[in-house]
Design an enzyme around this catalytic site. Sequence first.
Site: not given
Lengths: 430, 430
Positions: B15, B46, B134, B189, B192, B203, B207
Amino acid sequence: MGAPLRIAIAGLGTVGVGTVQLLQEHAQTIAMRCGRPVEVTAVSARDRCKNRGCDVSGAVWYDDPVAMAREAEADVIVELIGGSDGVARDMVAAALKAGRDVVTANKALLAIHGTELARAAEASNVHLTYEAAVAGGIPIVKALREGLGGNHIRRVYGILNGTCNYILTTMEDTGRDFDDVLEEAQELGYAEADPSFDVDGIDTGHKLALLTSMAFGCPVDFEAVSMEGIRHVTAMDIQHADELGYRIKLLGVAEETEHGILQRVHPCMVPKNGPIASVEGVFNAVVVEGDFVGRSKLEGRGAGAGPTASAVVADIMDLAAKRGAPTFGVPVDGLVERPTATIDTHVGAYYVRLMVLDRPGVFAEIAAALRDAQVSMESILQRGHDPGAVVTVVMTLHSTVEAATTRALERIGGIDAVVEPPCMIRIEDL
Amino acid sequence: MGAPLRIAIAGLGTVGVGTVQLLQEHAQTIAMRCGRPVEVTAVSARDRCKNRGCDVSGAVWYDDPVAMAREAEADVIVELIGGSDGVARDMVAAALKAGRDVVTANKALLAIHGTELARAAEASNVHLTYEAAVAGGIPIVKALREGLGGNHIRRVYGILNGTCNYILTTMEDTGRDFDDVLEEAQELGYAEADPSFDVDGIDTGHKLALLTSMAFGCPVDFEAVSMEGIRHVTAMDIQHADELGYRIKLLGVAEETEHGILQRVHPCMVPKNGPIASVEGVFNAVVVEGDFVGRSKLEGRGAGAGPTASAVVADIMDLAAKRGAPTFGVPVDGLVERPTATIDTHVGAYYVRLMVLDRPGVFAEIAAALRDAQVSMESILQRGHDPGAVVTVVMTLHSTVEAATTRALERIGGIDAVVEPPCMIRIEDL
């Protein structure tokens, strides 16, 4: 809590009354969301004495909306009169010149004079907003200008006229023909006494011209919209569409093509399981295809007092909260003229219905016309066999450039045995 | 053209990289739409050396995102790290305290600490925005806070998790079972390694809690969300749903009920021709029911680099153009605590699947349990007949209050011949 935002409303028809009712019923929530109350301080309408079911006694009455736009003690002028010219245009121009923000639901006005009015708004450093002008309660203007504003838009299309969608849905549900359903829609108040703006695609064209400008960053160009209505669609075509796996919808489509921006309004066969086919009755839907966001669809009621008032009030709330955007997403000087593609450059598949005298040799003549125009047929089917009588022939054509299809259909229309002009409906995977 | 808006981005995963790419690829359009350019002046991630396919060499690198949030030369801090606590929370709090606007895609953070963070934003007179948190690219936050902001919302619901929708759609298309499809989704993918947040409904719950606050003007209350995932849905249930005219979708639903605001996440059978059933694969959809606008539906890609970046950039563009709204639509002090309804007050129809030893008398025991709990059966069907073996029994229950259904199913689960806990899926006309 900030100082009240003062609103003057011109036009107290169903949308005007709905707007006043919404502002009154939800006054507290609106004030909380905007950080300040919203007050209707002036109104103008044709008949002062009419009982409208809403209380505007606290507002100053103006007989002349243009005078109101110029003189009323108001921060925002709301134009709900309609029409591309005359008093609506005069009052919007007067309001902008007087340095007042304008909210309008008037697609015809903006489709024809939008660029000029946007320039006037910028000159006065005020806003011209029109969420209610396109697709009723659906916040598509905001989505294109703001929510999806980072995207390069490749195509925007949708069902933008609830009257046509109601007529086509009812024809499909009942098997009745256009004239019959139109008459009923007029009786129910879903269609105007003069239905031309709706059923000839002009209203859809107005809305599409606005979407095009916002999506592609070019000046509004209603003249460039190719428009075809739904009068020629028969119950038989809807039946054939069903058999082929399609539904017929009146679409407005604006897209980037290799020849430029193509804006087109026409009935279209769309796959039953696609994003458009499921939009029923008076609902509208707009699909936006952006390079980052992919395909987004917004769906909702496209007309009526409540949905339109919802959109008018959203614009008012933005002004109250000082949220603004340029009229068409970018300042007028930033709008870029784009080449205009005409409908004859459109490439797509076609459904063609012919009314033909059932006699030997007709298919050969039709096939020759297609061959000579370089049009490739996907299927042809004669429905019924009745030598000497008129029968229906249904063809589907492979993806072809429209100019070639038109050439072929002109020649086919000239064949002796073809007794009516061919009925052509575009087929698209939308 | 105004001074550049300076952006600091923490988190350069898909993202973050998508956001940088969008800002770079469409820099000119974005500047034109906002009236000023947007520049990425600082980044934090990171691993500094990783090749990410985007150029951030012009930005100052920070190893510590919290330090960046506090010190970077930036007007807006973008948080794309994720997680409800730890560094994401610390950096957002630090940014707000330092008087910087914050853009985040972090639903977990806001679902749990949203009210506190909104208060911190108000204290510093800055904005906290989260369109990307959302439903990915769908501009639903903007629609609830602004575009539909004049309405009294009665219900908001939708498909908010693309992973679950992909799994359910694939189970339906292929007839395969949950574990099998989940494994494939992980390989592709789409899910997860630890799928719990997605498939257990958490999740979606995060939202939904945000949608609830915006729709009803109450403080975010994730604790009040009833959550049930999709692990217990079998290929058989999907097959039965199909026969009954339904599809199974994982829904988040927030609604005003006579007992208060009910927030619930669970698999649901929805009619095939309704507005939700057609939402396929990784798409999300949100339906908003407002008193003036009626039913509006927004649909689009719910995840992935492009759609999420589209939403992040929309927030950035709003900040650049100085368009703002309170975090949850109204200032924190204006959020009103509402009574909370629990799932046992839900009233609706139910599908129940039982695995039962095929022997005389079982139906009578089941019927008695339903009668004693005052639950009215609509249909019951034993699939197959194999005395002494385990067979499937499918029931549908008429509209019932959930507490009664639960009581009946507990007793039915205790019947000797019922060899597995009953599988219950709610049926709704959504």
